[in-house]
Write an enzyme that holds these catalytic residues in place. Structure first.
Site, PDB file in Angstrom:
ATOM      1  N   GLU A 130       0.816  -1.220   0.000  1.00  0.00           N
ATOM      2  CA  GLU A 130       0.000   0.000   0.000  1.00  0.00           C
ATOM      3  C   GLU A 130       0.843   1.261   0.000  1.00  0.00           C
ATOM      4  OE1 GLU A 130      -1.035  -2.724   1.490  1.00  0.00           O
ATOM      5  OE2 GLU A 130      -2.999  -2.947   0.530  1.00  0.00           O
ATOM      6  N   HIS A 172     -10.766  -4.645   9.009  1.00  0.00           N
ATOM      7  CA  HIS A 172     -11.611  -4.449   7.829  1.00  0.00           C
ATOM      8  C   HIS A 172     -12.853  -3.637   8.197  1.00  0.00           C
ATOM      9  CE1 HIS A 172      -9.159  -7.991   6.926  1.00  0.00           C
ATOM     10  NE2 HIS A 172      -9.379  -7.777   5.638  1.00  0.00           N
TER      11      HIS A 172
END
Lengths: 415, 671
Positions: B406, B475
């Protein structure tokens, strides 16, 4: 099952009030519909009827007279024979009993209001929401005299608006305070005085008052009263009663005068057909009150006289209910008894007009019709809100009213 | 150490010498100015390392792009920045290359391909990859160059950047200036192996180790690397062994971690002296040693005048007006007015996901500079179908699957946006991108401002947020409150497909970096979405439901949740006005204040924890500007201050539910 006696809600926004006194003694039998206790809500003292029948029992922890209590607070029980007071733990009250000492409760009791000239300082509301403060400032109200319905007694917008709606306007001066001694005496203003001040301030901020006067021929008016007296009638209508009936008659051709401003001041609400509720200014020991005679247009003169007598009596005893002072579309105030001829009464906002009656004078030097008996004359002072009404229609109303006064008997019979 | 023979081309020799002299004399002047107090902040000089910038930049054209570090004066000068602009910048003057916004560590001159230096070690590697990706996409033959020190090679950015450059064969030069100390920590201590160049093999790219004080050798190797890049054969890692002979920063003590003797030894290896010596030992054809010496002296004299002029210019420059201090945080508003529809009027009903996909597909067809990066967004079409069907239409370069790095691809996006493309970074879950947070907060968000508005940063960063379905703590985060605190970012949190399509389209047309956060639990909700090409401007709240008694402000799923209890409350006599700001930054406080003016009560319903959050900001703003409208305290109903647990019973306990909203409203009405 013992019947619980609880503090009732006396207005849509009321959260608490002052328990004034029991009207029945413990152990006394109470029938449904009998007056059980006196309670002072937001606006006035009320007599509370019993909803049930039974023998009154007052628990030890019941609030003492003069205590501020929340709506729903348990006051006592009505018991059937053989019943006893339920255990404290099983009271089942959804409301946590909250007995506030008066000092902390934020609202003065009527008892205190009555003794306002005494040196005790009535407590006042201590908190208000920012919005309530702003709106109170806009309306020229002193929020510290209001009852807060918010958490912890916080004065909220709704409290201020409700207070603004229930205002009535004094139309004559309050008697002066106690005589001054050599030391200037500082007298704390009573809550009622503050309330009156609020109402006056509101009227002066909101209305654009214009006062017009005319001299009415009161000969027949006086004659009519004399006839009642001579007939030995049980109830003799006052001049104010007769004028109230005449005003209601004149309203039929001047309906726009019998009106109130809406809260938003966007519209004026005219009274429904004949449903003219007319306020009458009453001087009481505690200050000015304006009870409202309902449906004057539909009542006979005697009914009006009866109603006004009751209202005045209640007002002077401090027993006027909140409902008794609401919904007026016009107010009449009479200073004639003090020898006053002309004055500028203040509009009872949100009404738009108020009529002042002066003293009736018999003028010895009158030669109007060449007779020695001079007619009675009376000055009618009409203050109207120029924001709501122009000069010409107001003048037309006063002219017709003056003519109606001059021919009182005929007008009363044909209205 | 062997010394490279002088080239036959005397012009190149003279050019390299001149560049090194410009750097050396400017740096020495800056050191003097620092002593005199003319430089307000830090000043990291490049003295001793001049050969590297000179040797590499000699091969670069104006549209080749350089990304550099805190020790970047030399790179800026070698790329063509006039000494006037550099000195004026360090003096904090309006005539400085960053208009006084940057100082020593933030040098911007995008007009000449000097894309910026950075106070953070590492990002320039990723940004150079972005420059390379833009070059690939735009097919303009440009090269990206990252200059960094030995400190950067033990940072994750180095690993992620070199790997991405390798797999996509990006036209990039990674130039490591190994001056043997990362600030003051020796490289010998900090690295498991003694050199950097051979790390290239680990990534399958060419790696070279050079004498960093040998300008001619550097020039030769860099030439090969640039040619390799331009021909599509991918990146090169060049390690240049060198030494800075001044302190880490001017005014700092120098001999706690190295010795005077070491420094003196390295001074004798001065790249400038060395070049003169080599040249006079092997004079170019047709020149005597004396003539050569006179030519070098003439250059020295000329540069002396240039630098004196530069300092005088800088001193005469006015400081920037304080009125301009907050200019360029965001791009200038585009003259084109967004075409907002008041409310969805379409009879067509599609899901939230389909609405954003439609906006993305339309914009990709319209604008060839848009590309998408993320994990599984290529053929697979995205974990949440965010790019479904686009790979077939636009191909692998514009739908670029990434390794799980990322930070790497967010940093790449930064460099890509700086160099003319419009990256869409699809990070699937907002939690994942926290590894790249520094690239967002320190780089992407600050570029427009630090470059005084000369760079545009059209980066769209999108991903899912929100609690539900036992996704657990990695998440489920929302984080918009965090991003809302960062100047330079736009933060969008839509609640309906209609809003999402209009806002996404606006995001793809504006020049600011946008975090587009999509609540996972509402992706499949359906609603009316017109097929038309509409945009919704940022900072315009939607009044979802008109009411009288209480204002509720909510975002995303909390809008839907609140709506489920409004009718019930209405029956109780409580009329709710529901406001959805739609964007967290900018925040439409005007609409919220107008609503509170009407109702007198404010409840903020927010899934995120309360501290320093979305609700806190709204409460503060209303407290400041709407105080006199408040009839009750402002209340927040928020998620628990707690990571998100897995078990449904626990999960339910940390996020507001419909009963919580209804009760919060009832309680607030009693205040």
């Amino acid at each position: 099952m013992p019947h619980e006696i609880r503090v009732p809600r006396l207005g849509w926004s009321m959260e608490e009030g002052t328990f004034v006194s029991w009207r029945k003694r413990p152990g006394e039998h109470v029938a449904a519909g009998e007056i059980l206790f006196e309670f002072e809500g937001e606006k006035a003292l009320q007599e509370i009827e019993s909803l049930d029948t039974g023998v009154l029992q007052i628990p030890d922890d019941s609030p003492a007279p003069g205590t501020v209590v929340p709506v729903g607070q348990l006051l006592g029980y009505l018991l059937d024979s053989g019943e006893s007071i339920p255990g404290e733990s099983s009271s089942g009250s959804p409301h946590v009993p909250r007995q506030l000492p008066i000092e902390a409760a934020g609202f003065p009791t009527l008892a205190e209001a009555r003794s306002a000239v005494a040196e005790t300082q009535p407590p006042a509301a201590t908190i208000a929401s920012p919005r309530a403060r702003r709106i109170a400032a806009d309306l020229g109200l002193d929020w510290t005299v209001l009852t807060g319905t918010g958490l912890g007694g916080r004065v909220r917008e709704s409290d201020v608006r409700a207070a603004a709606l229930s205002l009535d306007v004094p139309s004559k001066p309050i008697p002066a305070g106690p005589p001054q001694t050599s030391e200037p005496k500082r007298v704390r203003v009573s809550p009622r005085r503050k309330a009156i001040a609020n109402r006056l301030r509101l009227s002066s901020q909101r209305a654009i008052p214009v006062t017009i006067t005319t001299v009415a021929d009161a000969t027949n008016l006086v004659g009519l009263r004399d006839q009642f007296k001579a007939s030995g009638a049980r109830i003799i209508p006052s001049l104010t009663d007769i004028v109230a009936c005449l005003v209601a008659g004149v309203f039929k051709s001047h309906p726009h005068v019998a009106a109130r401003w809406e809260v938003d001041r966007e519209s004026l609400v005219q009274a429904a057909d004949d449903g003219f509720h007319i306020g009458i200014a009453v001087d009481t020991p505690d200050g000015l009150l304006v009870p409202v005679i309902r449906d004057v247009g539909r009542k006979s003169l005697l009914d009006v006289a009866t109603a006004s007598r009751t209202l005045i009596e209640q007002a002077r005893k401090g027993r006027l209910g909140a409902d008794d002072m609401q919904d007026g579309v016009f107010t009449i105030t009479n200073l004639g008894a003090f020898g006053i001829d002309t004055f500028t009464p203040i509009i009872n906002y949100p009404e738009i007009a108020v009529l002042g009656l002066g003293a009736i004078r018999r003028e010895a030097d009158s030669f109007l019709d060449g007779r020695n008996t001079s007619p009675g004359r009376m000055v009618l002072s009409l203050t109207f809100d120029h924001a709501a009404l122009d000069g010409a229609p107001a003048a037309a109303f006063l002219k017709d009213l003056s003519a109606s006064v001059a021919n009182a008997a005929a007008c009363l019979m044909s209205r | 150490m062997t010394e490279t023979q002088a080239p036959t081309d005397f012009d190149t020799l003279r050019r390299l010498y001149r560049t090194m002299q410009v750097i050396r004399q400017t740096e020495e002047e800056l050191a003097r100015c620092h002593q005199r107090g003319l430089i307000h902040g830090a000043c990291h000089t490049y003295v001793g390392q001049e050969a590297i910038a000179a040797g590499v930049c000699a091969h670069l054209k104006a549209n080749d792009v350089v990304f550099s570090t805190h020790r970047g004066h030399g790179h800026a000068l070698a790329k063509g920045m006039p000494p006037r602009e550099l000195i004026a910048e360090l003096f904090g003057r309006d005539g400085g290359c960053s208009r006084g916004r940057g100082g020593s560590m933030h040098l911007f001159s995008p007009e000449i391909g000097m894309m910026g230096t950075s106070g953070i070690v590492g990002p320039c590697i990723l940004q150079a990859c972005g420059g390379g990706y833009s070059s690939k996409l735009l097919r303009n033959g440009t090269v990206g160059v990252a200059f960094f020190g030995d400190g950067a090679v033990n940072n994750g950015a180095f690993h992620e950047g070199l790997n991405m450059a390798s797999i996509w064969k990006l036209p990039v030069l990674f130039v490591c200036e190994n001056n043997q100390f990362a600030t003051e920590v020796p490289f010998a201590y900090a690295s498991g192996i003694a050199d950097v160049g051979r790390r290239g093999a680990a990534y399958g790219i060419t790696g070279v180790e050079l004498d960093g004080n040998d300008a001619l050798e550097i020039y030769r190797v860099a030439g090969e690397a640039v040619a390799r890049a331009r021909s599509g054969d991918g990146p090169t890692l060049i390690e240049c062994r060198t030494y800075r002979t001044r302190a880490h920063a001017e005014g700092m003590g120098d001999f706690t971690y190295r010795t005077k003797e070491d420094v003196e030894t390295w001074k004798t290896r001065c790249p400038i002296v060395r070049m003169r010596r080599v040249a006079s030992d092997n004079p170019p054809a047709g020149l005597s040693a004396d003539e050569l010496s006179r030519q070098f002296d003439a250059i020295d004299e000329e540069i002396h005048d240039v630098v004196r002029d530069a300092r005088e210019f800088a001193e005469a420059c006015p400081p920037p007006s304080r009125d301009t201090a907050t200019q360029h945080v965001y791009a200038e508003l585009s003259p084109r007015r967004p075409s907002e529809l008041g409310a969805p009027t379409s009879s067509r009903t599609i899901t939230f996901s389909e609405a954003t996909l439609e906006a993305l597909a339309d914009e990709m067809a319209r604008n060839p500079r848009i590309f998408v990066m993320g994990e599984g967004i290529g053929k697979r079409g995205g974990n949440f179908l965010t790019t479904k069907g686009l790979y077939g239409k636009f191909g692998a370069e514009r739908l670029c699957d990434t390794p799980i790095c990322e930070r790497g691809f967010v940093g790449l996006a930064c460099g890509a946006a700086m160099t003319g493309t419009r990256p869409v970074i699809d990070f699937m879950f907002a939690d994942f991108v926290l590894d790249g947070c520094g690239e967002i907060v320190n780089q992407i968000a600050k570029m427009q401002y630090m470059s005084s508005g000369r760079l545009k940063m059209p980066v769209l960063l999108r991903g899912c947020i929100g609690i539900g379905h036992s996704a657990a703590t990695h998440h489920s985060g929302s984080y918009y409150g965090i991003y809302g605190q960062v100047p330079g970012l736009r933060v969008v949190v839509p609640s309906t497909g209609f809003d999402a399509k209009g806002l996404l389209r606006h995001a793809l047309r504006c020049d600011d970096p946008v975090l587009f956060l999509e609540h996972r639990e509402i992706l499949q909700t359906k609603g009316p979405v017109p097929e038309s090409d509409y945009e919704i401007e940022f900072g315009k709240a939607r009044v979802v439901r008109v009411g009288r008694d209480i204002t509720i402000v909510a975002l995303a799923r909390m809008v839907h949740l609140t709506l489920t209890v409004c009718d019930e409350l209405e029956r109780e006599g409580i009329s709710v006005e529901l406001v959805d700001p739609r964007t967290v930054s900018p925040l439409d406080t005007e609409t919220i204040l107008r609503s509170v003016h009407k109702t007198g009560r404010l409840l903020i319903v927010d899934e995120s924890p309360a501290p320093y959050g979305f609700g806190a900001e709204i409460a503060a703003r209303v407290g400041e500007d709407g105080f006199n409208d408040l009839d009750a305290p402002i209340r927040r109903l928020t998620g628990a201050f707690c990571p998100t647990p897995y078990s449904p019973s626990l999960e339910e306990a940390v996020v507001p539910g419909p009963r919580d909203v209804a009760n919060a409203v009832r309680n607030l009405m009693k205040e």
